[in-house]
Scaffold this motif. Structure first.
Motif, PDB file in Angstrom:
ATOM      1  N   GLY A 202       3.071   7.809   0.512  1.00 43.25           N
ATOM      2  CA  GLY A 202       2.031   7.974  -0.491  1.00 43.25           C
ATOM      3  C   GLY A 202       0.984   9.008  -0.152  1.00 43.25           C
ATOM      4  N   VAL A 203       1.203   9.789   0.898  1.00 43.96           N
ATOM      5  CA  VAL A 203       0.228  10.811   1.279  1.00 43.96           C
ATOM      6  C   VAL A 203       0.360  11.996   0.327  1.00 43.96           C
TER       7      VAL A 203
ATOM      8  N   TRP B 190       0.807  -1.212   0.000  1.00 45.13           N
ATOM      9  CA  TRP B 190       0.000   0.000   0.000  1.00 45.13           C
ATOM     10  C   TRP B 190       0.845   1.269   0.000  1.00 45.13           C
ATOM     11  N   ARG B 191       2.155   1.150  -0.053  1.00 43.39           N
ATOM     12  CA  ARG B 191       3.024   2.316   0.077  1.00 43.39           C
ATOM     13  C   ARG B 191       2.746   3.367  -1.001  1.00 43.39           C
TER      14      ARG B 191
ATOM     15  N   ASN C 115      -6.043   7.327   9.753  1.00 44.37           N
ATOM     16  CA  ASN C 115      -5.038   8.327  10.084  1.00 44.37           C
ATOM     17  C   ASN C 115      -4.010   7.749  11.053  1.00 44.37           C
ATOM     18  N   THR C 116      -2.922   8.493  11.282  1.00 46.75           N
ATOM     19  CA  THR C 116      -1.835   7.961  12.114  1.00 46.75           C
ATOM     20  C   THR C 116      -1.693   8.640  13.471  1.00 46.75           C
ATOM     21  N   ASP C 117      -2.294   9.831  13.666  1.00 44.40           N
ATOM     22  CA  ASP C 117      -2.291  10.508  14.952  1.00 44.40           C
ATOM     23  C   ASP C 117      -0.903  11.094  15.272  1.00 44.40           C
TER      24      ASP C 117
ATOM     25  N   MET D  54       1.074   5.622   7.491  1.00 41.41           N
ATOM     26  CA  MET D  54      -0.142   5.333   6.738  1.00 41.41           C
ATOM     27  C   MET D  54      -0.057   3.973   6.043  1.00 41.41           C
ATOM     28  N   THR D  55       1.110   3.609   5.576  1.00 41.75           N
ATOM     29  CA  THR D  55       1.260   2.295   4.951  1.00 41.75           C
ATOM     30  C   THR D  55       1.037   1.179   5.968  1.00 41.75           C
TER      31      THR D  55
END
Length: 332
Positions: free
Chosen positions: A85-86, A3-4, A271-273, A282-283
């Motif tokens: 990838g964001v 998913w990267r 989300n990652t916080d 995120m990946t």
């Protein structure tokens, strides 16, 4: 699949909480600041529980003392996100940490952050927007000052107002003045709720602060009527699964309610916080969710489009992001 490279949009990211540990250690060495107790032996952030996490967070943030420090931090954070990838993120920024809620100082910090963000967008293709955030455990009076900083700098870049901090301190409604001030300035609203405060805090956020989104919100699952309400109103949850697990809300991903919320029609985003604190990205979030719930590309595409629809940015920015998600390279 990996998913990267999958294009992602993140709506719940704490600016200081995304600081790579090596960046904070390096800054501490430059400034001769002793950060004993902040790091584990392997160099990562060290904390025992949520209360201790807040203490470590604020200790690490203490080395960020100038607008230039925040410019450097912004580049480090966006480089980290772009590698995952964001293509767009909204970051929580606190005038409490950027000039002690003094409007003149806040403007200087904000100018440095925006300049760094523009450079990152040109070099890395990632777009950043800011959500001014008051700190709940600092109290309602300081939140008013923070809201005034937000109102005075609201526009195409500062697009929202929110609240983080210790969810067990006070009630959402205690901060209504700050949220009303931000709303009158045209800002969209979000607040942390339904993490340590339980489902009642989500209802309070909706009723007393009239927010557009909820940060976390996962404990709404404990109240079926509240889940139905969230689904009916289309209220978006900024879900941070691996953060919830790291802080002990749930023992593992399979026990996390994100899939049950999604299946019930609640609009969730991923989300990652505070990613380095919780050893995530995120990946990693996408990978863990795929393994736990067997989600396919179609599910993740819907989650990303949920985030696109719920983003606080203007329509022109949203349109450019939609083209990028559709694979239009010319819009990058």
């Amino acid at each position: 699949m990996s998913w990267r490279s999958f294009p992602k949009i993140e709506l719940h990211l704490h600016h200081e909480g995304a600081a790579p540990p090596a960046f904070i250690r390096g800054l501490a060495q430059e400034k001769s600041v002793n950060l004993a107790g902040v790091f584990a032996e392997d160099g990562s952030y060290a904390f025992r529980d949520f209360a201790h996490f807040l203490q470590v967070y604020e200790a690490a943030t203490s080395v960020l003392k100038t607008p230039d420090d925040y410019a450097r931090l912004t580049l480090a954070v966006l480089e980290q996100s772009a590698e995952q990838g964001v293509i767009y993120c909204e970051s929580f920024l606190s005038p409490d940490f950027c000039g002690g809620r003094d409007l003149g100082a806040w403007r200087e910090y904000l100018a440095a952050i925006r300049e760094a963000a523009a450079r990152a967008e040109a070099q890395m293709g990632i777009t950043l927007r800011g959500i001014v955030t008051c700190i709940r455990h600092f109290g309602p009076d300081k939140a008013r000052e923070t809201a005034l900083c937000a109102a005075e700098t609201a526009g195409d870049w500062i697009v929202g107002f929110g609240m983080g901090g210790d969810e067990t301190r006070g009630k959402q409604g205690d901060f209504a003045w700050a949220f009303d001030c931000a709303r009158e300035a045209g800002l969209k609203l979000t607040t942390h709720a339904g993490e340590f405060g339980g489902p009642a805090s989500v209802a309070q956020a909706l009723d007393d602060l009239r927010v557009d989104r909820i940060g976390h919100g996962v404990r709404a699952i404990e109240d079926p009527a509240l889940v139905d309400r969230l689904a009916a109103t289309g209220t978006v949850l900024e879900v941070c699964p691996l953060s919830n697990i790291a802080l002990g809300l749930y023992p593992q991903m399979r026990a996390h309610p994100v899939e049950r919320l999604r299946a019930a029609g609640v609009r969730v985003t991923i989300n990652t916080d505070d990613p380095p604190f919780f050893h995530t990205s995120m990946t990693r979030e996408f990978d863990a969710l795929e393994r736990a719930f067997d989600w396919d590309e179609g599910v993740f595409d819907q989650l990303v489009h949920n985030a696109l629809d719920a983003a606080f940015c203007d329509d022109a920015t949203r349109g450019k992001l939609a083209k990028r998600l559709a694979g239009d390279a010319d819009s990058a």
